[in-house]
Design a protein around this motif. Structure first.
Motif, PDB file in Angstrom:
ATOM      1  N   LEU A   1       0.793  -1.098   0.157  1.00 56.98           N
ATOM      2  CA  LEU A   1       0.231  -0.056   0.074  1.00 56.98           C
ATOM      3  C   LEU A   1       0.954   1.186  -0.016  1.00 56.98           C
ATOM      4  CD1 LEU A   1      -2.924   1.379   0.358  1.00 56.98           C
ATOM      5  CD2 LEU A   1      -2.562   1.026   2.769  1.00 56.98           C
ATOM      6  N   ARG A   2       0.692   2.067  -1.113  1.00 57.59           N
ATOM      7  CA  ARG A   2       1.524   3.292  -1.189  1.00 57.59           C
ATOM      8  C   ARG A   2       0.919   4.733  -0.961  1.00 57.59           C
ATOM      9  NH1 ARG A   2       3.680   0.376  -6.650  1.00 57.59           N
ATOM     10  NH2 ARG A   2       4.201  -1.510  -5.641  1.00 57.59           N
ATOM     11  N   PHE A   3       1.382   5.657  -0.286  1.00 57.48           N
ATOM     12  CA  PHE A   3       1.145   7.043  -0.214  1.00 57.48           C
ATOM     13  C   PHE A   3       2.147   7.832  -0.600  1.00 57.48           C
ATOM     14  CE2 PHE A   3      -1.331   4.507   2.778  1.00 57.48           C
ATOM     15  CZ  PHE A   3      -2.536   4.856   2.679  1.00 57.48           C
ATOM     16  N   ILE A   4       2.466   8.044  -1.816  1.00 54.50           N
ATOM     17  CA  ILE A   4       3.613   8.845  -2.170  1.00 54.50           C
ATOM     18  C   ILE A   4       3.240   9.879  -2.903  1.00 54.50           C
ATOM     19  CG2 ILE A   4       5.643   8.668  -3.835  1.00 54.50           C
ATOM     20  CD1 ILE A   4       5.147   5.697  -3.393  1.00 54.50           C
ATOM     21  N   ASP A   5       3.495  10.990  -2.355  1.00 49.96           N
ATOM     22  CA  ASP A   5       3.235  12.288  -2.726  1.00 49.96           C
ATOM     23  C   ASP A   5       4.173  13.454  -2.892  1.00 49.96           C
ATOM     24  OD1 ASP A   5       2.208  14.767  -3.248  1.00 49.96           O
ATOM     25  OD2 ASP A   5       0.649  15.036  -1.499  1.00 49.96           O
ATOM     26  N   ALA A   6       4.990  13.618  -4.334  1.00 45.49           N
ATOM     27  CA  ALA A   6       5.916  14.553  -4.181  1.00 45.49           C
ATOM     28  C   ALA A   6       5.776  15.986  -3.843  1.00 45.49           C
ATOM     29  CB  ALA A   6       6.622  14.280  -5.558  1.00 45.49           C
ATOM     30  N   ASP A   7       4.320  16.254  -4.007  1.00 50.62           N
ATOM     31  CA  ASP A   7       4.104  17.883  -3.750  1.00 50.62           C
ATOM     32  C   ASP A   7       3.901  17.872  -2.092  1.00 50.62           C
ATOM     33  OD1 ASP A   7       3.883  18.448  -6.271  1.00 50.62           O
ATOM     34  OD2 ASP A   7       1.681  17.775  -6.408  1.00 50.62           O
ATOM     35  N   ALA A   8       4.188  16.911  -1.443  1.00 51.76           N
ATOM     36  CA  ALA A   8       4.128  17.243   0.087  1.00 51.76           C
ATOM     37  C   ALA A   8       5.335  17.560   0.487  1.00 51.76           C
ATOM     38  CB  ALA A   8       3.650  15.797   0.655  1.00 51.76           C
ATOM     39  N   SER A   9       5.358  18.422   1.456  1.00 52.14           N
ATOM     40  CA  SER A   9       6.609  19.129   1.993  1.00 52.14           C
ATOM     41  C   SER A   9       7.470  18.194   2.685  1.00 52.14           C
ATOM     42  CB  SER A   9       6.327  20.316   3.236  1.00 52.14           C
ATOM     43  OG  SER A   9       5.501  19.578   4.162  1.00 52.14           O
ATOM     44  N   SER A  10       6.735  16.979   3.352  1.00 53.33           N
ATOM     45  CA  SER A  10       7.456  16.018   4.213  1.00 53.33           C
ATOM     46  C   SER A  10       6.551  14.744   4.389  1.00 53.33           C
ATOM     47  CB  SER A  10       7.407  16.687   5.588  1.00 53.33           C
ATOM     48  OG  SER A  10       5.994  17.194   6.031  1.00 53.33           O
ATOM     49  N   THR A  11       7.143  13.649   4.903  1.00 51.58           N
ATOM     50  CA  THR A  11       6.402  12.537   4.955  1.00 51.58           C
ATOM     51  C   THR A  11       5.465  12.868   6.296  1.00 51.58           C
ATOM     52  OG1 THR A  11       8.125  11.237   4.373  1.00 51.58           O
ATOM     53  CG2 THR A  11       6.628  10.145   5.818  1.00 51.58           C
ATOM     54  N   CYS A  12       5.994  13.662   7.144  1.00 55.20           N
ATOM     55  CA  CYS A  12       4.966  13.889   8.481  1.00 55.20           C
ATOM     56  C   CYS A  12       3.589  14.647   7.945  1.00 55.20           C
ATOM     57  CB  CYS A  12       5.595  14.784   9.309  1.00 55.20           C
ATOM     58  SG  CYS A  12       6.971  13.949  10.218  1.00 55.20           S
ATOM     59  N   GLU A  13       3.738  15.516   6.819  1.00 51.11           N
ATOM     60  CA  GLU A  13       2.638  16.204   6.182  1.00 51.11           C
ATOM     61  C   GLU A  13       1.610  15.165   5.767  1.00 51.11           C
ATOM     62  OE1 GLU A  13       3.264  18.983   3.093  1.00 51.11           O
ATOM     63  OE2 GLU A  13       1.100  18.906   2.604  1.00 51.11           O
ATOM     64  N   ILE A  14       2.058  14.071   4.871  1.00 49.48           N
ATOM     65  CA  ILE A  14       1.085  12.931   4.395  1.00 49.48           C
ATOM     66  C   ILE A  14       0.508  12.116   5.522  1.00 49.48           C
ATOM     67  CG2 ILE A  14       1.109  11.110   2.819  1.00 49.48           C
ATOM     68  CD1 ILE A  14       3.491  12.268   1.352  1.00 49.48           C
ATOM     69  N   LEU A  15       1.675  11.719   6.447  1.00 50.62           N
ATOM     70  CA  LEU A  15       0.731  11.150   7.638  1.00 50.62           C
ATOM     71  C   LEU A  15      -0.103  11.993   8.335  1.00 50.62           C
ATOM     72  CD1 LEU A  15       3.864   9.697   9.616  1.00 50.62           C
ATOM     73  CD2 LEU A  15       1.920   8.476   8.585  1.00 50.62           C
ATOM     74  N   TYR A  16      -0.201  13.219   8.348  1.00 48.28           N
ATOM     75  CA  TYR A  16      -1.235  13.852   9.092  1.00 48.28           C
ATOM     76  C   TYR A  16      -2.323  13.848   8.076  1.00 48.28           C
ATOM     77  CZ  TYR A  16      -4.075  17.821  10.929  1.00 48.28           C
ATOM     78  OH  TYR A  16      -4.968  18.610  11.362  1.00 48.28           O
ATOM     79  N   ASP A  17      -2.375  13.892   6.779  1.00 44.11           N
ATOM     80  CA  ASP A  17      -3.532  13.589   5.697  1.00 44.11           C
ATOM     81  C   ASP A  17      -4.037  12.298   6.234  1.00 44.11           C
ATOM     82  OD1 ASP A  17      -2.934  16.200   4.512  1.00 44.11           O
ATOM     83  OD2 ASP A  17      -1.945  15.266   3.041  1.00 44.11           O
ATOM     84  N   ILE A  18      -3.362  11.337   6.397  1.00 45.16           N
ATOM     85  CA  ILE A  18      -3.914   9.922   6.650  1.00 45.16           C
ATOM     86  C   ILE A  18      -4.476   9.711   7.925  1.00 45.16           C
ATOM     87  CG2 ILE A  18      -3.429   7.591   6.626  1.00 45.16           C
ATOM     88  CD1 ILE A  18      -0.879   8.210   4.874  1.00 45.16           C
ATOM     89  N   LEU A  19      -3.878  10.280   9.087  1.00 45.28           N
ATOM     90  CA  LEU A  19      -4.245  10.279  10.284  1.00 45.28           C
ATOM     91  C   LEU A  19      -5.731  10.894  10.781  1.00 45.28           C
ATOM     92  CD1 LEU A  19      -1.216  10.073  12.281  1.00 45.28           C
ATOM     93  CD2 LEU A  19      -1.962   8.436  11.239  1.00 45.28           C
ATOM     94  N   GLU A  20      -6.393  10.253  11.643  1.00 48.52           N
ATOM     95  CA  GLU A  20      -7.636  10.832  12.280  1.00 48.52           C
ATOM     96  C   GLU A  20      -7.312  11.711  12.907  1.00 48.52           C
ATOM     97  OE1 GLU A  20     -11.155   8.556  13.052  1.00 48.52           O
ATOM     98  OE2 GLU A  20      -9.909   6.700  12.325  1.00 48.52           O
ATOM     99  N   GLU A  21      -7.596  13.113  12.691  1.00 45.76           N
ATOM    100  CA  GLU A  21      -7.484  14.531  13.507  1.00 45.76           C
ATOM    101  C   GLU A  21      -7.601  14.284  14.890  1.00 45.76           C
ATOM    102  OE1 GLU A  21      -7.276  18.445  14.834  1.00 45.76           O
ATOM    103  OE2 GLU A  21      -6.126  17.406  13.329  1.00 45.76           O
ATOM    104  N   LYS A  22      -8.662  13.766  15.223  1.00 38.88           N
ATOM    105  CA  LYS A  22      -9.212  13.895  16.584  1.00 38.88           C
ATOM    106  C   LYS A  22      -8.359  12.658  17.503  1.00 38.88           C
ATOM    107  CE  LYS A  22     -13.427  10.974  16.232  1.00 38.88           C
ATOM    108  NZ  LYS A  22     -13.342  10.432  14.715  1.00 38.88           N
ATOM    109  N   LYS A  23      -7.951  11.704  16.850  1.00 35.74           N
ATOM    110  CA  LYS A  23      -7.139  10.833  17.562  1.00 35.74           C
ATOM    111  C   LYS A  23      -5.625  11.321  17.614  1.00 35.74           C
ATOM    112  CE  LYS A  23     -10.267   7.238  16.477  1.00 35.74           C
ATOM    113  NZ  LYS A  23     -10.671   5.973  15.616  1.00 35.74           N
ATOM    114  N   ILE A  24      -5.313  12.163  16.982  1.00 36.54           N
ATOM    115  CA  ILE A  24      -3.699  12.780  17.218  1.00 36.54           C
ATOM    116  C   ILE A  24      -3.407  13.469  18.567  1.00 36.54           C
ATOM    117  CG2 ILE A  24      -2.106  14.342  16.174  1.00 36.54           C
ATOM    118  CD1 ILE A  24      -3.360  14.180  13.509  1.00 36.54           C
ATOM    119  N   SER A  25      -2.806  12.819  19.335  1.00 34.87           N
ATOM    120  CA  SER A  25      -2.509  13.180  20.494  1.00 34.87           C
ATOM    121  C   SER A  25      -1.407  14.092  20.722  1.00 34.87           C
ATOM    122  CB  SER A  25      -1.782  12.023  21.421  1.00 34.87           C
ATOM    123  OG  SER A  25      -0.640  11.585  20.755  1.00 34.87           O
TER     124      SER A  25
END
Ligand code: AMP
Ligand code: MN
Ligand code: MN
Length: 332
Positions: free
Chosen positions: A129-153
């Protein structure tokens, strides 16, 4: 989850389902881990363990810089697997290809299911399974896109913020978009303190680190009418100061902002006769193309490679390639 056209809803739900189903999970990032890599690995680990503290999560990563060790779960980082059986789920974060996983490539390949999250343009795609986005600033930005905001501690937020700060050079590189700033704002709402993260992990230097930065700048050399700047640190000097590669962070950034410079090179000797080369561009040179010619990679404006030889020969083989691109006079 913020909107990201490169990420489908199905892929995101599979990501979450795989985490739910897996008992033993491993997370790895690239060799010589930087802020984005460390933030992504620790942030994802915190997210998974916040959801279910009973899960087994191993972070298989080369040792990280001391300055990142205050982050939650930093002590989960290990260099040896703890399991005999293949992992149920294995994440590769911030790696443009499997080789960049270094010693952990084989464990990744053996895993029952693999997920790749990355933002390198050179990433050809690997993993189930791949989440590859060369327009993203960082891998952390893509992770933020994937994770459920309310569950981010707070713990996860702090890690993701760190990754974004490092890969945008503290919100100043051209990858700093409105979306990046909005994500950073949302993470601040979770309690992240920008002053703390930015000073502690980005600007703060030990006395020795400042000395070596000063020395690298003092010994830097301009080429091509000042359009290229380079500097190099030999292994014997690193040994003399008792420093490691992480102590050289920031040297290349300072070289790049020299007035008139289009392209900066910084070399340090990893082992005798073998140099890590960092390349940075101010917009007229695609440094990734150059790094790739030497077996490396990266981004248009920030790339790296490892080259055998002495400083003079290495610089002499790279600078004509920069000159060629400058002659074309195109913006990248
Ligand atoms: P650095 O100069 O090490 O900060 O690297 C700048 C960018 O190039 C980062 O995105 C790295 O992931 C990438 N990079 C550095 N070295 C290599 C390499 N040997 N192979 C592929 N990508 C690299
Ligand atoms: Mn990285
Ligand atoms: Mn990155």
């Amino acid at each position: 989850m913020t909107s990201n056209k490169k990420i489908t809803r199905q892929a995101v739900s599979l990501f979450h389902r795989k985490i739910k189903e897996a008992e033993r999970i491993a997370i790895s990032g690239h060799i010589n881990p930087d802020g984005d890599c460390v933030g992504a690995c620790l942030g994802l680990c915190a997210y998974i363990l916040d959801l279910d503290p009973k899960k087994k999560v191993d972070i298989l990563l080369e040792p990280i810089s001391e300055k990142f060790r205050f982050l939650a779960y930093a002590d989960y980082i290990m260099q040896e697997k703890t399991e005999e059986e293949p992992y149920d789920l294995y994440f590769s974060l911030d790696c443009s290809d499997k080789e960049r996983l270094g010693a952990f490539q084989e464990l990744f390949e053996e895993a029952r299911f693999t997920i790749c999250v990355d933002h390198h343009i050179s990433n050809q795609g690997f993993g189930d399974l791949r989440f590859i986005d060369a327009d993203a600033s960082s891998t952390c930005e893509i992770l933020y896109d994937i994770l459920e905001e309310k569950k981010i501690s707070f713990d996860t937020a702090q890690c993701l913020y760190l990754g974004i700060v490092h890969d945008t050079g503290v919100f100043k590189h051209s990858n700093t978009t409105r979306k990046v700033m909005e994500i950073a704002g949302a993470l601040i709402d979770k309690g992240v303190r920008p002053d703390f993260i930015i000073d502690e992990t980005f600007y703060k230097k030990t006395y020795i680190q400042n000395q070596i930065l000063g020395r690298a700048l003092m010994e830097s050399i301009l080429l091509l009418d000042g359009r290229i700047i380079f500097s190099a640190i030999k292994k014997k000097d690193m040994d003399f100061y008792g420093i490691e590669s992480g102590d050289l962070d920031g040297v290349i950034d300072q070289l790049r902002v020299t007035e008139g410079v289009e392209c900066a090179l910084f070399l340090y000797e990893k082992t005798e006769g073998q140099f890590k080369v960092s390349l940075r561009s101010n917009g007229k040179v695609d440094v990734r193309k150059i790094a790739e010619q030497f077996g490396g990679g990266g981004h248009v404006k920030a790339a790296g490679c490892t080259v055998e030889g002495n400083v003079r020969d290495i610089v002499n083989s790279i600078s004509p390639l920069i000159d060629q691109q400058l002659e074309q006079g195109k913006d990248v």
